[in-house]
Design a protein around this motif. Structure first.
Motif, PDB file in Angstrom:
ATOM      1  N   PRO A  33       0.680  -1.238  -0.224  1.00 30.66           N
ATOM      2  CA  PRO A  33       0.170  -0.125  -0.078  1.00 30.66           C
ATOM      3  C   PRO A  33       0.697   1.315   0.042  1.00 30.66           C
ATOM      4  N   CYS A  34       1.977   1.313   0.561  1.00 35.07           N
ATOM      5  CA  CYS A  34       2.833   2.626   0.580  1.00 35.07           C
ATOM      6  C   CYS A  34       3.649   2.879  -0.562  1.00 35.07           C
ATOM      7  N   GLY A  35       3.379   1.812  -1.625  1.00 34.19           N
ATOM      8  CA  GLY A  35       3.836   2.055  -3.080  1.00 34.19           C
ATOM      9  C   GLY A  35       5.488   1.202  -3.040  1.00 34.19           C
ATOM     10  N   ASP A 168       5.735   6.880  27.501  1.00 37.54           N
ATOM     11  CA  ASP A 168       7.395   6.668  27.220  1.00 37.54           C
ATOM     12  C   ASP A 168       7.373   5.431  26.168  1.00 37.54           C
ATOM     13  N   ILE A 169       6.632   4.464  26.526  1.00 42.06           N
ATOM     14  CA  ILE A 169       6.914   3.189  25.439  1.00 42.06           C
ATOM     15  C   ILE A 169       6.527   3.512  24.174  1.00 42.06           C
ATOM     16  N   ILE A 170       5.323   4.192  23.951  1.00 43.29           N
ATOM     17  CA  ILE A 170       4.967   4.588  22.369  1.00 43.29           C
ATOM     18  C   ILE A 170       5.946   5.278  21.745  1.00 43.29           C
ATOM     19  N   ARG A 171       6.484   6.344  22.466  1.00 41.53           N
ATOM     20  CA  ARG A 171       7.792   7.097  22.075  1.00 41.53           C
ATOM     21  C   ARG A 171       8.912   6.277  21.690  1.00 41.53           C
ATOM     22  N   ARG A 172       9.125   5.243  22.611  1.00 37.71           N
ATOM     23  CA  ARG A 172      10.310   4.255  22.179  1.00 37.71           C
ATOM     24  C   ARG A 172      10.073   3.565  21.029  1.00 37.71           C
ATOM     25  N   PHE A 173       8.948   3.156  20.763  1.00 39.98           N
ATOM     26  CA  PHE A 173       8.572   2.336  19.287  1.00 39.98           C
ATOM     27  C   PHE A 173       8.962   3.123  18.326  1.00 39.98           C
ATOM     28  N   ALA A 174       8.472   4.543  18.465  1.00 41.50           N
ATOM     29  CA  ALA A 174       8.501   5.613  17.409  1.00 41.50           C
ATOM     30  C   ALA A 174      10.124   5.721  17.171  1.00 41.50           C
ATOM     31  N   ALA A 175      10.830   5.956  18.175  1.00 43.72           N
ATOM     32  CA  ALA A 175      12.256   6.143  18.181  1.00 43.72           C
ATOM     33  C   ALA A 175      13.070   5.007  17.462  1.00 43.72           C
ATOM     34  N   THR A 176      12.657   3.678  17.801  1.00 43.82           N
ATOM     35  CA  THR A 176      13.339   2.703  17.441  1.00 43.82           C
ATOM     36  C   THR A 176      13.247   2.630  15.707  1.00 43.82           C
ATOM     37  N   LYS A 181      15.002   3.118   9.979  1.00 43.59           N
ATOM     38  CA  LYS A 181      15.124   3.912   8.881  1.00 43.59           C
ATOM     39  C   LYS A 181      16.236   4.487   8.608  1.00 43.59           C
ATOM     40  N   LYS A 182      16.659   5.301   9.644  1.00 42.89           N
ATOM     41  CA  LYS A 182      18.026   6.064   9.416  1.00 42.89           C
ATOM     42  C   LYS A 182      19.141   5.094   8.819  1.00 42.89           C
ATOM     43  N   ALA A 183      19.224   4.107   9.763  1.00 38.32           N
ATOM     44  CA  ALA A 183      20.181   2.845   9.404  1.00 38.32           C
ATOM     45  C   ALA A 183      20.456   2.274   8.138  1.00 38.32           C
ATOM     46  N   GLY A 184      19.118   2.322   7.472  1.00 40.34           N
ATOM     47  CA  GLY A 184      18.955   1.789   6.104  1.00 40.34           C
ATOM     48  C   GLY A 184      18.110   0.485   6.218  1.00 40.34           C
ATOM     49  N   PHE A 185      17.425   0.272   7.254  1.00 40.36           N
ATOM     50  CA  PHE A 185      16.459  -0.907   7.347  1.00 40.36           C
ATOM     51  C   PHE A 185      15.316  -0.439   6.149  1.00 40.36           C
ATOM     52  N   THR A 186      14.564  -1.306   5.500  1.00 38.34           N
ATOM     53  CA  THR A 186      13.915  -0.857   4.686  1.00 38.34           C
ATOM     54  C   THR A 186      12.320  -0.946   4.823  1.00 38.34           C
ATOM     55  N   GLY A 187      12.219  -1.190   6.255  1.00 36.23           N
ATOM     56  CA  GLY A 187      10.817  -1.270   6.805  1.00 36.23           C
ATOM     57  C   GLY A 187      10.900  -1.758   8.145  1.00 36.23           C
ATOM     58  N   VAL A 188       9.690  -1.555   8.841  1.00 35.22           N
ATOM     59  CA  VAL A 188       9.693  -2.113  10.467  1.00 35.22           C
ATOM     60  C   VAL A 188       8.358  -2.983  10.274  1.00 35.22           C
ATOM     61  N   GLU A 189       8.424  -4.034  11.355  1.00 35.66           N
ATOM     62  CA  GLU A 189       7.379  -4.807  11.654  1.00 35.66           C
ATOM     63  C   GLU A 189       6.929  -4.469  12.999  1.00 35.66           C
ATOM     64  N   ILE A 190       5.689  -4.280  13.663  1.00 37.41           N
ATOM     65  CA  ILE A 190       5.672  -3.956  14.990  1.00 37.41           C
ATOM     66  C   ILE A 190       5.046  -5.322  15.346  1.00 37.41           C
ATOM     67  N   HIS A 191       5.703  -5.801  16.615  1.00 34.17           N
ATOM     68  CA  HIS A 191       5.400  -7.176  17.179  1.00 34.17           C
ATOM     69  C   HIS A 191       3.939  -6.936  18.071  1.00 34.17           C
ATOM     70  N   ALA A 192       2.942  -7.278  17.637  1.00 34.59           N
ATOM     71  CA  ALA A 192       1.433  -7.245  18.513  1.00 34.59           C
ATOM     72  C   ALA A 192       1.318  -8.578  18.937  1.00 34.59           C
ATOM     73  N   GLU A 233       4.323   8.127  11.874  1.00 32.02           N
ATOM     74  CA  GLU A 233       4.773   9.282  11.797  1.00 32.02           C
ATOM     75  C   GLU A 233       6.180   9.619  11.801  1.00 32.02           C
ATOM     76  N   ALA A 234       6.907   8.398  12.473  1.00 32.23           N
ATOM     77  CA  ALA A 234       8.452   8.839  12.555  1.00 32.23           C
ATOM     78  C   ALA A 234       9.168   8.428  11.239  1.00 32.23           C
ATOM     79  N   VAL A 235       8.283   7.255  10.416  1.00 34.25           N
ATOM     80  CA  VAL A 235       8.920   6.786   9.202  1.00 34.25           C
ATOM     81  C   VAL A 235       8.554   7.506   8.048  1.00 34.25           C
ATOM     82  N   GLY A 236       7.005   8.198   8.183  1.00 30.52           N
ATOM     83  CA  GLY A 236       6.667   8.872   6.694  1.00 30.52           C
ATOM     84  C   GLY A 236       5.630   7.538   6.106  1.00 30.52           C
ATOM     85  N   SER A 237       4.862   8.218   4.916  1.00 27.75           N
ATOM     86  CA  SER A 237       4.018   7.277   4.573  1.00 27.75           C
ATOM     87  C   SER A 237       4.272   6.280   3.577  1.00 27.75           C
TER      88      SER A 237
END
Ligand SMILES: Cc1cc2nc3c(=O)[nH]c(=O)nc-3n(C[C@H](O)[C@H](O)[C@H](O)COP(=O)(O)O)c2cc1C
Length: 436
Positions: A33-35, A168-176, A181-192, A233-237
């Protein structure tokens, strides 16, 4: 093909251009979906590598392991779960990313994992109360109340999260996610899934809060949605964000299928790029026994009934994870439309180039997982969950050191490996990954 032949063929060169890739749906690219486009349908599901160095830092071994997997041909490689807080680990050997102190090594890891056009997505997690007492005497959870059942004694009583800590934990997920993304990983998966913190919020059994994070399903899902929105919001659309979610916890009164479908639809509306379908809690793990291929044959591909229910209800791509061992099952699932990606974990710790073998060589065998045993019944019984996980960690460790996986390794050696590498903490039950 028998098990040992699979073992000795690993890393052999594959004749280029042996067959056309148009012959199997597994080889078809997929646009998210993100293209963003992924090159084929192999989705290497998360496996904790247990390779972190001091202070939960990624190591050269991660780089080598992911380079091997990227070379093996999968479209997406999801990392083992990376923790958002180094004081809150799910198991020994976890990587944790809270800030940019390890950015250089993360960059090397991401670069290796994205070779050959592969995607490398970081799985991001917080264990909540599922953090063994041997490594964490102060776990956190939506509500008080320890882990039930025979393993309960391995976990300390958790402290109920305050609003401030939730934020704080929500902020941590966003920070990680931002650092990934900055390090060059091309996506993230949230473990729910799998009974970890987000799953604890979703579960009416584990979450007995009376505030806006507890009670109705809408409230129990709020933590996941807040984490998702913050990560987005941290990684963009235009950056892939996936969520691993339980089809159901498998425990009476736990997070159930209707609820899971509702959450999936809401995630879809929020802009998730893929849902990785798993299931289970401590009471009913996916890796139920050390039964190997015999168990696989009995069970087939996991969660197919659920995937059939979801089909037609969602437009977001699904990665059905668990039990895929051969091309025929993979093609059938894709043709039937019950999944768009093939979630696969343990076979890739034994045959890291399985995607190339299936797509390029049209290998039509089945990966036979061995029955892992110490040869000593009471030991097998006492350590059944740890035994299987340690055995696969040992195989990943071999690949990470440039060696081949070795199917002849017994369960005792796997336990000793875990003890040597992580100390007595390794003998507390690790989370039982991928549960059903
Ligand atoms: C050694 C090992 C580590 C795992 N670590 C994770 C993890 O970090 N995160 C996760 O979501 N699942 C984890 N899992 C579960 C797998 O992603 C997958 O759901 C499960 O193994 C079923 O898939 P399979 O039959 O293809 O192995 C792990 C499994 C194994 C064997």
């Amino acid at each position: 093909m028998d098990v040992w032949k699979v073992g000795i063929m690993i890393n052999d060169t594959i004749a280029a251009g042996a067959k056309t890739t148009a012959m199997t749906p597994i080889a078809e690219p997929l646009t998210l979906p993100c293209g963003v486009r992924v090159k084929n349908r192999f989705y290497k599901s998360a496996m904790n590598e247990a390779l972190a160095g001091r202070d939960c830092a990624p190591t050269e071994e991660h780089v080598r392991l992911y380079r091997t997997w990227a070379r093996g041909g999968a479209g997406v490689l999801v990392t083992g779960n990376v923790m958002v807080d180094r004081t809150q680990l799910g198991e020994p050997g976890n990587v944790a990313v809270e800030d940019e102190r390890d950015l250089n090594m993360l960059r090397r890891w991401a670069a290796a994992g994205t070779e050959h056009g592969a995607h490398c997505w970081m799985q991001i997690n917080h264990p909540g109360r599922q953090s063994p007492i041997t490594i964490n005497p102060h776990p956190l959870a939506p509500s008080t109340g320890g882990v039930d059942g025979e393993y309960g004694r391995f976990f300390a009583e958790p402290t109920e999260l305050t609003h401030e800590r939730i934020r704080d934990i929500i902020r941590r997920f966003a920070a990680t996610a931002r650092i990934a993304k900055k390090a060059g990983f091309t996506g993230v998966e949230i473990h729910a899934a799998h009974g970890y913190l987000i799953n604890q919020f979703l579960s009416p059994l584990d979450n007995r809060r009376a505030d806006e994070y507890g009670g109705s399903l809408e409230n129990r899902a709020r933590f996941l949605f807040d984490v998702f929105d913050a990560v987005r919001e941290a990684v963009g659309s235009d950056f892939p964000v996936a969520v691993k979610l339980n089809a159901q916890d498998g425990v009476p009164g736990g997070f159930g299928e209707e609820e899971s479908i509702w959450v999936m639809k809401r995630l879809e509306a929020r802009g998730v790029d893929l849902i990785d379908v798993s299931g289970g809690t401590y009471a009913k793990p996916v890796i139920r026994t050390n039964g190997g291929a015999a168990e696989d044959r009995r069970r087939g591909v996991y969660f197919t009934d659920f995937a059939r229910r979801v089909k037609g209800e969602l437009t977001v791509p699904v990665a059905l994870t668990g039990g895929f061992r051969n091309a025929a099952d993979m093609e059938r699932a894709l043709d039937e439309g019950i999944t768009q990606m093939i979630g696969i974990a343990r076979p890739l710790a034994l045959v890291p180039d399985l995607p190339n073998r299936i797509i390029r060589d049209r290998w039509d065998g089945s990966v036979e997982l061995p029955r892992v045993t110490t040869g000593i019944k009471p030991l097998d019984k006492a350590f059944v969950g740890i035994l299987v996980i340690s055995w696969f960690e040992l195989q990943m460790n071999r690949i990470a050191r440039g060696e081949r996986p070795d199917l002849r390794i017994g369960g005792l050696r796997a336990l000793m490996f875990a003890m040597r590498r992580h100390g007595p903490a390794s003998l507390a039950p690790r989370r039982r990954k991928g549960r059903q």
